[in-house]
Design an enzyme around this catalytic site. Structure first.
Site, PDB file in Angstrom:
ATOM      1  N   HIS A 129      -8.795   2.432  20.387  1.00 31.81           N
ATOM      2  CA  HIS A 129      -8.124   3.532  21.097  1.00 31.81           C
ATOM      3  C   HIS A 129      -8.715   3.821  22.482  1.00 31.81           C
ATOM      4  O   HIS A 129      -7.980   3.968  23.457  1.00 31.81           O
ATOM      5  CB  HIS A 129      -8.189   4.820  20.268  1.00 31.81           C
ATOM      6  CG  HIS A 129      -7.844   4.629  18.830  1.00 31.81           C
ATOM      7  ND1 HIS A 129      -6.745   3.911  18.431  1.00 31.81           N
ATOM      8  CD2 HIS A 129      -8.449   5.048  17.688  1.00 31.81           C
ATOM      9  CE1 HIS A 129      -6.688   3.906  17.108  1.00 31.81           C
ATOM     10  NE2 HIS A 129      -7.718   4.582  16.635  1.00 31.81           N
ATOM     11  N   ASP A 175      -2.504   6.776   1.238  1.00 38.63           N
ATOM     12  CA  ASP A 175      -2.499   7.953   2.106  1.00 38.63           C
ATOM     13  C   ASP A 175      -1.630   7.750   3.363  1.00 38.63           C
ATOM     14  O   ASP A 175      -0.833   8.622   3.721  1.00 38.63           O
ATOM     15  CB  ASP A 175      -3.972   8.204   2.492  1.00 38.63           C
ATOM     16  CG  ASP A 175      -4.123   9.360   3.430  1.00 38.63           C
ATOM     17  OD1 ASP A 175      -3.827  10.482   2.999  1.00 38.63           O
ATOM     18  OD2 ASP A 175      -4.518   9.136   4.586  1.00 38.63           O
ATOM     19  N   LEU A 176      -1.758   6.604   3.977  1.00 35.51           N
ATOM     20  CA  LEU A 176      -1.015   6.361   5.221  1.00 35.51           C
ATOM     21  C   LEU A 176       0.501   6.356   4.974  1.00 35.51           C
ATOM     22  O   LEU A 176       1.272   6.970   5.703  1.00 35.51           O
ATOM     23  CB  LEU A 176      -1.447   5.025   5.836  1.00 35.51           C
ATOM     24  CG  LEU A 176      -0.773   4.684   7.149  1.00 35.51           C
ATOM     25  CD1 LEU A 176      -1.294   5.564   8.270  1.00 35.51           C
ATOM     26  CD2 LEU A 176      -0.989   3.224   7.506  1.00 35.51           C
ATOM     27  N   GLY A 227       0.841  -1.209   0.000  1.00 30.65           N
ATOM     28  CA  GLY A 227       0.000   0.000   0.000  1.00 30.65           C
ATOM     29  C   GLY A 227       0.866   1.245   0.000  1.00 30.65           C
ATOM     30  O   GLY A 227       0.527   2.262   0.606  1.00 30.65           O
ATOM     31  N   LYS A 275     -11.105  19.892  18.380  1.00 31.45           N
ATOM     32  CA  LYS A 275     -10.306  18.679  18.183  1.00 31.45           C
ATOM     33  C   LYS A 275      -9.500  18.500  19.458  1.00 31.45           C
ATOM     34  O   LYS A 275      -8.672  19.362  19.810  1.00 31.45           O
ATOM     35  CB  LYS A 275      -9.356  18.864  16.995  1.00 31.45           C
ATOM     36  CG  LYS A 275      -8.399  17.698  16.803  1.00 31.45           C
ATOM     37  CD  LYS A 275      -7.506  17.929  15.593  1.00 31.45           C
ATOM     38  CE  LYS A 275      -6.367  16.922  15.509  1.00 31.45           C
ATOM     39  NZ  LYS A 275      -6.784  15.522  15.479  1.00 31.45           N
ATOM     40  N   ASP A 333      -1.975   0.265  17.098  1.00 31.85           N
ATOM     41  CA  ASP A 333      -3.002   1.163  17.597  1.00 31.85           C
ATOM     42  C   ASP A 333      -2.251   2.482  17.750  1.00 31.85           C
ATOM     43  O   ASP A 333      -1.451   2.627  18.675  1.00 31.85           O
ATOM     44  CB  ASP A 333      -3.540   0.698  18.965  1.00 31.85           C
ATOM     45  CG  ASP A 333      -4.672   1.592  19.436  1.00 31.85           C
ATOM     46  OD1 ASP A 333      -4.576   2.815  19.225  1.00 31.85           O
ATOM     47  OD2 ASP A 333      -5.647   1.077  20.006  1.00 31.85           O
ATOM     48  N   HIS A 334      -2.449   3.399  16.800  1.00 37.44           N
ATOM     49  CA  HIS A 334      -1.525   4.542  16.776  1.00 37.44           C
ATOM     50  C   HIS A 334      -1.648   5.429  18.016  1.00 37.44           C
ATOM     51  O   HIS A 334      -0.769   6.225  18.291  1.00 37.44           O
ATOM     52  CB  HIS A 334      -1.628   5.340  15.477  1.00 37.44           C
ATOM     53  CG  HIS A 334      -2.952   5.964  15.243  1.00 37.44           C
ATOM     54  ND1 HIS A 334      -3.925   5.387  14.480  1.00 37.44           N
ATOM     55  CD2 HIS A 334      -3.453   7.122  15.684  1.00 37.44           C
ATOM     56  CE1 HIS A 334      -4.978   6.154  14.470  1.00 37.44           C
ATOM     57  NE2 HIS A 334      -4.730   7.226  15.184  1.00 37.44           N
TER      58      HIS A 334
HETATM   59  P1  NAD Z   1      -5.396   4.144   0.635  1.00 42.03           P
HETATM   60  O1  NAD Z   1      -6.670   3.755  -0.030  1.00 42.03           O
HETATM   61  O2  NAD Z   1      -4.966   5.565   0.528  1.00 42.03           O
HETATM   62  O3  NAD Z   1      -4.210   3.267   0.041  1.00 42.03           O
HETATM   63  C1  NAD Z   1      -4.351   1.926  -0.297  1.00 42.03           C
HETATM   64  C2  NAD Z   1      -3.082   1.377  -0.929  1.00 42.03           C
HETATM   65  O4  NAD Z   1      -3.324   0.014  -1.256  1.00 42.03           O
HETATM   66  C3  NAD Z   1      -2.649   2.059  -2.227  1.00 42.03           C
HETATM   67  O5  NAD Z   1      -1.236   2.093  -2.251  1.00 42.03           O
HETATM   68  C4  NAD Z   1      -3.148   1.076  -3.314  1.00 42.03           C
HETATM   69  O6  NAD Z   1      -2.348   1.076  -4.487  1.00 42.03           O
HETATM   70  C5  NAD Z   1      -2.969  -0.227  -2.614  1.00 42.03           C
HETATM   71  N1  NAD Z   1      -3.845  -1.273  -3.156  1.00 42.03           N
HETATM   72  C6  NAD Z   1      -5.201  -1.301  -3.194  1.00 42.03           C
HETATM   73  N2  NAD Z   1      -5.634  -2.463  -3.745  1.00 42.03           N
HETATM   74  C7  NAD Z   1      -4.520  -3.173  -4.063  1.00 42.03           C
HETATM   75  C8  NAD Z   1      -4.286  -4.445  -4.640  1.00 42.03           C
HETATM   76  N3  NAD Z   1      -5.297  -5.257  -5.018  1.00 42.03           N
HETATM   77  N4  NAD Z   1      -3.011  -4.842  -4.796  1.00 42.03           N
HETATM   78  C9  NAD Z   1      -1.983  -4.060  -4.421  1.00 42.03           C
HETATM   79  N5  NAD Z   1      -2.141  -2.864  -3.871  1.00 42.03           N
HETATM   80  C10 NAD Z   1      -3.384  -2.421  -3.698  1.00 42.03           C
HETATM   81  O7  NAD Z   1      -5.509   3.657   2.147  1.00 42.03           O
HETATM   82  P2  NAD Z   1      -4.808   4.281   3.447  1.00 42.03           P
HETATM   83  O8  NAD Z   1      -5.591   5.459   3.911  1.00 42.03           O
HETATM   84  O9  NAD Z   1      -3.364   4.493   3.190  1.00 42.03           O
HETATM   85  O10 NAD Z   1      -5.052   3.151   4.543  1.00 42.03           O
HETATM   86  C11 NAD Z   1      -4.338   1.923   4.574  1.00 42.03           C
HETATM   87  C12 NAD Z   1      -4.648   1.168   5.863  1.00 42.03           C
HETATM   88  O11 NAD Z   1      -4.245   1.944   6.969  1.00 42.03           O
HETATM   89  C13 NAD Z   1      -6.129   0.879   6.087  1.00 42.03           C
HETATM   90  O12 NAD Z   1      -6.251  -0.340   6.760  1.00 42.03           O
HETATM   91  C14 NAD Z   1      -6.578   2.008   6.995  1.00 42.03           C
HETATM   92  O13 NAD Z   1      -7.699   1.641   7.779  1.00 42.03           O
HETATM   93  C15 NAD Z   1      -5.335   2.164   7.846  1.00 42.03           C
HETATM   94  N6  NAD Z   1      -5.200   3.485   8.461  1.00 42.03           N
HETATM   95  C16 NAD Z   1      -5.018   4.602   7.682  1.00 42.03           C
HETATM   96  C17 NAD Z   1      -4.842   5.836   8.283  1.00 42.03           C
HETATM   97  C18 NAD Z   1      -4.601   7.082   7.466  1.00 42.03           C
HETATM   98  O14 NAD Z   1      -4.270   8.117   8.077  1.00 42.03           O
HETATM   99  N7  NAD Z   1      -4.724   7.041   6.153  1.00 42.03           N
HETATM  100  C19 NAD Z   1      -4.857   5.934   9.685  1.00 42.03           C
HETATM  101  C20 NAD Z   1      -5.028   4.779  10.449  1.00 42.03           C
HETATM  102  C21 NAD Z   1      -5.192   3.566   9.821  1.00 42.03           C
END
Ligand code: NAD
Length: 489
Positions: free
Chosen positions: A231, A8-9, A4, A336, A168-169
């Site tokens: 959390h 975003d993360l 991933g 917040k 768990d951030h």
């Molecule tokens: P996102 O949708 O922005 O990113 C998803 C990533 O997965 C992308 O890089 C995409 O290319 C990849 N992806 C999707 N389908 C795919 C596939 N079939 N094969 C390969 N790659 C694939 O998601 P995110 O916001 O980065 O969140 C990721 C995880 O982190 C989730 O479980 C979310 O709940 C958790 N999370 C995110 C945040 C945050 O701030 N964004 C905070 C806490 C937890």
């Protein structure tokens, strides 16, 4: 290996955190393989890592050296054939950088992929390494006890419990980590930390933001699963646990599990006496008009998903019997803020009591975010004048240079994982107990059709029923805004 890596993360948190570790000399022998679906060259990926670091931290002299450690593998995680290519790339990099077969897999992807990726890592030989292998897994860990069990089984076919790091951030946040220090390193708190001296504890985690673009995910989750199961329950456990024998991972975790085991089981017909749910309506937040939850993108027009939860949690053990732990979390609220307020009992006989002017109870406020610090509310005499008791606050704040140097939560968690310290990650037993607790609530809520949503106006402190929850016990929520004043300066 970050799964991933274009998400975003990864962009907002993981790359800047890795850079900070690199800058502090905490990453010596390493290389990163970014895995995601989008076709990208190594150069293209390195550029996105560079942009992410510069956006978060500003220009950095050694950024080009840092990004030279990054590689990209375009890979659909549902496609079995591409794991073999990934394994070959990983083995090659392992050799080039002399990494001794140590491997961390970070799953920064949608949760439906967690299980299948773990299974493939094993079946395609990516976990066959000479050194350590660790799996870092983002929330949510399941949607219920049942689904969490299934996910856990899949993961455990490839990794042992000791190798699984469930993020768990909140456990990366400076002041959450400080709860244990405040409690166990101060002679003045620990003797009072029980039902003889504490009347109630309030934990609030409020957001100004609405659901934004996360409607699709949030519709299947709601505040209960998104915030309470992980959390909020973790903060309750840290506040309530017995002092561990030592500060080792196993000892701390086992004390937290004992808290979960002591949670009062609330029967289905009593759930609504202990828990309140809410959903935001339209309103004004920081002078801007905002829509109701049901009008947000990808949200059902008749959605019954809760964006707010307040609850009373009772811990039926010797230390805490009779002390309510009130929790409250919601979107589109006034501020917040994440804060813990420990309210001490009134003194048995108050010599300064005046009918029109009650003496304030002592409070210990732990400011988790955005400000970080602690405030102790005491009573003292006004300078000059009569022997009037007036509230004074002793504050410690992580401000200025100290706060700038405070590592981000993700940086601390990544560093812990690199060192093999799992204390600030959640053990399966903690996950299972808190799901069992939360499932009871969601079962009742999901089966109650008539919900009067929306029931709070955006930009407020939530539904009226959340205030009544405390009022019926003779308490009230300490207004978060008033607690902030001193520490912000
Ligand atoms: P996102 O949708 O922005 O990113 C998803 C990533 O997965 C992308 O890089 C995409 O290319 C990849 N992806 C999707 N389908 C795919 C596939 N079939 N094969 C390969 N790659 C694939 O998601 P995110 O916001 O980065 O969140 C990721 C995880 O982190 C989730 O479980 C979310 O709940 C958790 N999370 C995110 C945040 C945050 O701030 N964004 C905070 C806490 C937890």
């Amino acid at each position: 290996m970050i799964f991933g890596a274009t998400g975003d993360l990864a962009i907002r948190k993981l790359f800047p955190s890795l850079y900070r570790l690199f800058e502090r000399g905490r990453l010596k022998k390493f290389a990163v393989i970014g895995v995601a679906r989008r076709p990208l060259t190594n150069d293209g990926f390195q550029k996105s890592v560079k942009d992410s670091v510069i956006n978060a931290l500003g220009d950095k002299e050694n950024i080009d050296e840092f990004i030279s450690y990054f590689y990209y593998h375009s890979h659909d995680v549902t496609d079995s054939s591409s794991y073999v290519a990934l394994r070959n790339l990983a083995n090659q990099i392992d050799e080039n950088y002399n990494l001794e077969g140590n491997r961390i897999f970070y799953l920064a992807m949608a949760p439906e992929f967690f299980g299948p990726i773990a299974l493939h890592l094993k079946s395609d030989g990516l976990t066959e390494v000479k050194g350590f292998k660790r799996l870092v897994i983002e929330k949510p860990f399941g949607k219920s006890l049942e689904s969490a069990k299934e996910l856990n089984q899949q993961i455990r076919t490839a990794f042992s419990e000791e190798e699984v790091y469930r993020i768990d951030h909140y456990l990366g946040k400076e002041m959450v980590r400080n709860i244990e220090v405040i409690r166990f390193a101060n002679a003045i708190f620990e003797p009072l930390w029980n039902n003889r001296y504490i009347s109630n504890i309030q934990i609030t985690s409020s957001e100004i933001l609405g659901v934004e673009e996360r409607g699709r995910y949030y519709e299947t989750s709601g505040a209960l699963r998104d915030m309470v199961q992980n959390h909020m329950m973790q903060m309750v456990a840290l506040l309530a646990m017995e002092p561990p024998i030592r500060l080792t991972t196993d000892e701390v975790r086992s004390e937290k599990v004992r808290v979960f085991r002591s949670l009062r089981r609330v029967e289905s017909n009593e759930i609504n006496d202990y828990f309140v749910r809410g959903q935001y309506g339209a309103g004004t937040v920081t002078d801007e008009q905002v829509p109701e939850y049901r009008a947000e993108p990808m949200v059902d027009k008749e959605s019954n998903t809760e964006t707010f939860v307040a609850g009373k949690i009772m811990i039926d053990n010797f230390r805490w019997a009779g002390v309510p732990f009130y929790i409250r979390t919601g979107k589109r609220m006034t501020t917040k803020s994440t804060k813990i307020v420990v309210q001490f009992k009134d003194i048995p006989m108050n010599l300064y009591y005046q009918p029109e002017k009650k003496v304030n109870p002592n409070l210990l406020v732990i400011h988790i975010q955005p400000e970080e610090g602690i405030t102790l509310h005491l009573n003292a005499k006004k300078a000059g004048g009569h022997l009037d008791a007036q509230e004074v606050k002793l504050s410690f704040a992580n401000t200025g240079i100290q706060a700038m140097n405070t590592p981000e939560g993700y940086e601390k968690l990544l560093y812990d994982c690199l060192r093999g310290d799992a204390t600030n990650f959640t053990h399966w037993d903690e996950v299972a107990y808190s799901w069992a607790f939360v499932d009871k609530i969601s079962d009742v809520w999901e089966n109650t059709k008539s919900v009067n949503f929306p029931n709070y106006v955006s930009g407020t402190t939530g539904p009226k029923a959340a205030d009544e929850l405390l009022e019926k016990d003779g308490f009230f929520w300490w207004p978060v805004k008033n607690l902030e004043v001193d520490i912000c300066k």
